[in-house]
Scaffold this motif. Structure first.
Motif, short mmCIF file in Angstrom:
data_model
loop_
_atom_site.label_atom_id
_atom_site.label_comp_id
_atom_site.label_asym_id
_atom_site.label_seq_id
_atom_site.Cartn_x
_atom_site.Cartn_y
_atom_site.Cartn_z
N GLY A 46 1.04 -1.44 -0.27
CA GLY A 46 -0.05 0.40 0.03
C GLY A 46 0.94 1.04 0.26
O GLY A 46 0.89 2.11 -0.77
N ARG A 47 2.18 1.52 0.95
CA ARG A 47 2.95 2.13 0.52
C ARG A 47 3.29 2.67 -0.44
O ARG A 47 3.09 3.86 -0.87
N TYR A 48 4.03 1.63 -1.03
CA TYR A 48 4.18 0.91 -2.50
C TYR A 48 3.52 2.15 -3.08
O TYR A 48 4.00 2.54 -4.40
N TRP A 49 2.74 1.41 -4.31
CA TRP A 49 1.11 2.22 -4.40
C TRP A 49 1.02 3.32 -4.21
O TRP A 49 0.39 4.09 -5.28
N ARG A 50 1.11 4.15 -3.04
CA ARG A 50 0.55 5.79 -2.82
C ARG A 50 1.96 5.77 -3.93
O ARG A 50 1.40 7.27 -4.13
N LEU A 51 2.84 6.03 -3.30
CA LEU A 51 4.35 6.22 -3.85
C LEU A 51 3.77 6.43 -5.62
O LEU A 51 3.84 7.33 -5.84
N ILE A 52 3.62 5.40 -5.48
CA ILE A 52 4.41 4.82 -7.64
C ILE A 52 2.96 4.56 -8.16
O ILE A 52 2.76 5.27 -9.52
N GLY A 53 1.73 4.49 -8.09
CA GLY A 53 0.51 4.28 -8.47
C GLY A 53 0.17 5.62 -9.21
O GLY A 53 -0.63 5.26 -9.85
N PRO A 54 0.28 7.19 -8.66
CA PRO A 54 -0.10 8.41 -10.22
C PRO A 54 0.54 8.04 -11.03
O PRO A 54 0.60 8.01 -12.00
N SER A 55 2.13 7.90 -10.79
CA SER A 55 3.07 7.99 -12.02
C SER A 55 2.35 6.72 -13.32
O SER A 55 2.36 7.01 -14.51
N ALA A 71 -0.09 5.41 -13.36
CA ALA A 71 -1.33 5.43 -14.07
C ALA A 71 -1.80 7.34 -15.48
O ALA A 71 -1.69 6.68 -16.06
N SER A 72 -0.34 7.56 -14.76
CA SER A 72 -0.30 8.47 -16.10
C SER A 72 0.55 8.03 -17.27
O SER A 72 0.41 7.87 -18.14
N SER A 73 1.31 6.93 -16.89
CA SER A 73 2.07 6.86 -18.11
C SER A 73 0.93 5.14 -18.78
O SER A 73 1.82 4.52 -20.23
N ALA A 74 0.06 5.04 -18.44
CA ALA A 74 -0.71 3.93 -18.55
C ALA A 74 -1.11 4.62 -20.34
O ALA A 74 -2.11 4.05 -21.14
N GLY A 75 -1.39 6.01 -20.58
CA GLY A 75 -2.28 6.68 -22.11
C GLY A 75 -3.33 6.59 -21.50
O GLY A 75 -3.69 7.44 -23.01
#
Length: 77
Positions: free
Chosen positions: A62-71, A73-77
């Motif tokens: 959960g901690r990892y996903w809060r950090l990496i999740g937004p980027s 999702a934005s790279s999913a295009g």
């Protein structure tokens, strides 16, 4: 990775399926390639699945996903 670095040594599909050590998560990753009819380019689709093996691993993920999740999702295009 393996016993030399203190991590479990999972080397094949049977070991992966059987692995259930607390504090860890298991992940699989796939990639699909197809022709994009609109552009003639190549479309790459990735899929990652994660199974956390206990509550501690779930909190860490959960901690990892809060950090990496937004980027991610934005790279999913």
């Amino acid at each position: 990775m393996g016993p030399a670095d203190g991590r479990p040594g999972v080397t094949g599909p049977r070991e992966f399926l059987a692995f259930d050590e607390p504090g860890y998560a298991k992940a699989t990753f796939s990639m699909r390639f197809s022709v994009d009819a609109a552009t003639g380019g190549t479309r790459v689709v990735t899929e990652t699945r994660v199974l956390c093996l206990d509550k501690a691993a779930r909190r860490a993920m959960g901690r990892y996903w809060r950090l990496i999740g937004p980027s991610a999702a934005s790279s999913a295009g």
